[in-house]
Design a protein around this motif. Structure first.
Motif, short mmCIF file in Angstrom:
data_model
loop_
_atom_site.label_atom_id
_atom_site.label_comp_id
_atom_site.label_asym_id
_atom_site.label_seq_id
_atom_site.Cartn_x
_atom_site.Cartn_y
_atom_site.Cartn_z
N TYR A 50 0.86 -1.18 0.00
CA TYR A 50 0.00 0.00 0.00
C TYR A 50 0.89 1.23 0.00
CZ TYR A 50 -3.18 -3.61 1.68
OH TYR A 50 -3.90 -4.76 1.81
N LEU A 51 0.62 2.14 -0.93
CA LEU A 51 1.48 3.31 -1.09
C LEU A 51 0.69 4.61 -0.92
CD1 LEU A 51 4.28 4.51 -2.00
CD2 LEU A 51 3.39 4.41 -4.35
N GLY A 54 4.70 8.01 -0.32
CA GLY A 54 6.03 7.49 -0.64
C GLY A 54 7.16 8.24 0.05
N ASN A 56 8.32 7.49 2.93
CA ASN A 56 9.05 6.57 3.78
C ASN A 56 9.34 5.26 3.05
OD1 ASN A 56 10.13 6.37 6.44
ND2 ASN A 56 8.65 4.75 6.83
N ILE A 119 3.45 13.48 2.93
CA ILE A 119 2.89 12.53 3.90
C ILE A 119 1.36 12.51 3.81
CG2 ILE A 119 3.07 14.28 5.73
CD1 ILE A 119 3.42 12.05 7.76
N THR A 120 0.77 11.30 3.83
CA THR A 120 -0.69 11.17 3.73
C THR A 120 -1.26 10.66 5.07
OG1 THR A 120 -0.58 8.84 3.05
CG2 THR A 120 -0.56 10.51 1.29
N ALA A 126 -0.30 4.38 9.47
CA ALA A 126 0.44 3.10 9.42
C ALA A 126 1.78 3.21 10.15
CB ALA A 126 0.65 2.68 7.97
N MET A 127 2.45 4.35 10.01
CA MET A 127 3.78 4.50 10.62
C MET A 127 3.70 5.09 12.03
SD MET A 127 5.90 3.38 8.46
CE MET A 127 7.38 3.86 9.35
N GLY A 171 -4.39 -4.63 6.71
CA GLY A 171 -5.05 -4.33 5.44
C GLY A 171 -4.86 -2.88 5.02
N LEU A 204 16.09 19.12 3.79
CA LEU A 204 14.81 19.14 3.05
C LEU A 204 14.95 19.54 1.59
CD1 LEU A 204 12.43 20.71 5.72
CD2 LEU A 204 12.82 18.31 5.21
N THR A 208 14.92 12.69 -0.25
CA THR A 208 15.22 11.85 0.90
C THR A 208 13.97 11.09 1.31
OG1 THR A 208 15.87 11.89 3.26
CG2 THR A 208 14.78 13.86 2.43
N ALA A 209 14.15 10.06 2.15
CA ALA A 209 12.98 9.31 2.62
C ALA A 209 12.85 9.44 4.14
CB ALA A 209 13.10 7.85 2.20
N GLY A 210 13.37 10.51 4.70
CA GLY A 210 13.25 10.71 6.15
C GLY A 210 14.23 9.84 6.91
C1 LIG Z 1 11.93 15.08 4.72
C2 LIG Z 1 11.20 14.03 5.52
C3 LIG Z 1 11.00 14.22 6.87
C4 LIG Z 1 10.34 13.23 7.62
N1 LIG Z 1 10.14 13.48 8.94
C5 LIG Z 1 9.43 12.58 9.68
C6 LIG Z 1 9.13 12.84 11.06
O1 LIG Z 1 9.47 13.89 11.60
N2 LIG Z 1 8.43 11.91 11.73
C7 LIG Z 1 8.01 10.74 11.15
O2 LIG Z 1 7.35 9.93 11.82
N3 LIG Z 1 8.30 10.47 9.85
C8 LIG Z 1 8.98 11.34 9.10
N4 LIG Z 1 9.25 11.09 7.79
C9 LIG Z 1 8.89 9.78 7.22
C10 LIG Z 1 7.50 9.68 6.56
O3 LIG Z 1 7.02 10.95 6.19
C11 LIG Z 1 6.47 9.02 7.49
O4 LIG Z 1 6.84 7.69 7.76
C12 LIG Z 1 5.05 9.01 6.91
O5 LIG Z 1 4.18 8.48 7.87
C13 LIG Z 1 4.92 8.23 5.62
O6 LIG Z 1 3.69 8.59 5.01
P1 LIG Z 1 3.44 8.31 3.46
O7 LIG Z 1 2.04 8.61 3.16
O8 LIG Z 1 4.45 8.98 2.64
O9 LIG Z 1 3.65 6.72 3.47
P2 LIG Z 1 4.37 5.73 2.43
O10 LIG Z 1 5.83 5.99 2.36
O11 LIG Z 1 3.62 5.72 1.17
O12 LIG Z 1 4.15 4.36 3.22
C14 LIG Z 1 4.75 4.16 4.48
C15 LIG Z 1 4.14 2.93 5.15
O13 LIG Z 1 2.74 3.14 5.36
C16 LIG Z 1 1.98 2.11 4.69
N5 LIG Z 1 0.76 2.72 4.16
C17 LIG Z 1 0.66 3.86 3.41
N6 LIG Z 1 -0.65 4.10 3.13
C18 LIG Z 1 -1.35 3.08 3.69
C19 LIG Z 1 -2.73 2.75 3.72
N7 LIG Z 1 -3.67 3.50 3.14
N8 LIG Z 1 -3.11 1.62 4.39
C20 LIG Z 1 -2.20 0.83 5.00
N9 LIG Z 1 -0.88 1.10 5.00
C21 LIG Z 1 -0.46 2.21 4.35
C22 LIG Z 1 2.90 1.61 3.61
O14 LIG Z 1 2.53 0.30 3.17
C23 LIG Z 1 4.24 1.65 4.32
O15 LIG Z 1 4.36 0.55 5.18
C24 LIG Z 1 9.89 12.04 7.01
C25 LIG Z 1 10.08 11.88 5.62
C26 LIG Z 1 10.71 12.85 4.88
C27 LIG Z 1 10.90 12.65 3.40
#
Ligand SMILES: Cc1cc2nc3c(=O)[nH]c(=O)nc-3n(C[C@H](O)[C@H](O)[C@H](O)COP(=O)(O)OP(=O)(O)OC[C@H]3O[C@@H](n4cnc5c(N)ncnc54)[C@H](O)[C@@H]3O)c2cc1C
Length: 289
Positions: A50-51, A54, A56, A119-120, A126-127, A171, A204, A208-210
């Motif tokens: 699930y994306l 992106g 992370n 971030i969504t 999830a994270m 899920g 920033l 990067t992926a955090g």
């Molecule tokens: C510059 C930068 C700074 C960041 N700083 C932080 C910070 O301060 N704190 C922090 O916690 N993180 C940080 N992150 C990491 C990241 O933003 C988080 O982990 C965020 O929660 C990921 O969200 P995403 O929508 O991009 O998820 P994705 O990268 O798309 O997915 C991450 C995980 O969530 C799952 N997932 C996504 N959508 C769903 C869904 N609908 N249902 C089930 N599972 C799902 C995916 O399968 C995967 O396991 C940072 C990243 C960047 C690039």
């Protein structure tokens, strides 16, 4: 329906670090019926990823189905009291979309995530994303998700851990009920301050992926990486542990490959283990090969 399902689909542009091969299948559902109709069948035949934004995720080639929530966007206020606002949001909604509402009504609970690119809601849940002493779990009231093995939607109030939740294992998160708290502070000012702190500490301006590794119980992953001399260390294609924050990998010249990622992760884990006996665990999701 076919237009929602693409074959051999390139993934790089769906990640903030801009690294990635192709997905065997790329599924972009737009409504609940698409999920009900296709996901159970796809889950029988392929591994799923699930994306969300992106931010992370780092992809190689993935012999499975990427289920992208980019078309599952939107939110509505379901209840408002003197102390807060309940919002139901679809999983693919970018967290930044709540900014105007939070400013208008002085709503707190997502301020610490506002500066994170792409971030969504689903990815944050999830994270259990968090920063500056607060995690999204503090405002999650209910999660509605699709269980692809049983082919049904379910609702739970999840138990969260440090950068973990029951998802994605249970899920696909479809909708989240958030309870944001009204305060007498200026949301704009708080976010400006947190974003400044973030800009000072995090690279920033680079792809990067955090955070690459979770902080182990013994301390900060960034500090351990720095102590083993990896701050600023680069592979030949310019994948580097940032000079600004050693736990952030940056794709400096946009040339890094998935092999660079696997190599640099191995080097880091090996050095930290050799020096401190600590096993680092990835926070970033490494998907495919
Ligand atoms: C510059 C930068 C700074 C960041 N700083 C932080 C910070 O301060 N704190 C922090 O916690 N993180 C940080 N992150 C990491 C990241 O933003 C988080 O982990 C965020 O929660 C990921 O969200 P995403 O929508 O991009 O998820 P994705 O990268 O798309 O997915 C991450 C995980 O969530 C799952 N997932 C996504 N959508 C769903 C869904 N609908 N249902 C089930 N599972 C799902 C995916 O399968 C995967 O396991 C940072 C990243 C960047 C690039």
């Amino acid at each position: 329906m076919l237009s929602q399902l693409k074959r051999k689909y390139p993934l790089k542009e769906f990640t903030t670090i801009k690294i990635g091969g192709r997905a065997e299948l790329f599924f972009t559902p737009s409504k609940e019926e698409d999920i009900i109709r296709l996901l159970p069948k796809l889950a029988q035949d392929y591994p799923l990823y699930y994306l969300g934004g992106g931010s992370n995720t780092i992809f190689g080639n993935f012999k499975g189905v990427v289920v992208y929530t980019g078309n599952l966007k939107g939110w509505q206020i379901v209840k408002e009291t003197y102390e807060g606002v309940y919002i139901e949001a679809l999983a693919g909604t970018p967290i930044k979309d709540f900014y105007p509402l939070c400013v208008e009504k002085s709503l707190f609970g997502l301020e610490m995530l506002m500066g994170i690119p792409r971030i969504t809601v689903g990815g944050a849940v999830a994270m259990n994303a968090g920063a500056y002493g607060r995690e999204i779990s503090s405002v999650v009231e209910k999660v509605i998700y699709f269980d692809p093995t049983e082919g049904v939607f379910k609702a739970i109030k999840p138990q969260f851990g440090y950068r973990s939740s029951p998802f994605p294992q249970k899920g696909l998160v479809l909708k989240v009920l958030l309870k944001l708290e009204k305060k007498k502070e200026s949301f704009k000012r708080v976010v400006a301050k947190l974003s400044r702190l973030r800009r000072e500490k995090q690279p920033l301006s680079y792809p990067t992926a955090g955070s690459t590794f979770k902080n182990p119980p013994q301390g900060y992953a960034g500090k351990l990486l720095q102590e083993v001399g990896l701050k600023g260390f680069c592979t030949k294609n310019g994948l580097c542990f940032s000079e600004k924050h050693a736990n952030f990998l940056v794709n400096r010249d946009l040339k890094a490959t998935f092999d660079d990622v696997l190599k640099i992760l191995d080097i880091a884990k090996e050095r930290v283990f050799r020096e401190f006996g600590i096993v680092l665990q990835e926070e970033v999701k490494i998907v495919g090969n």
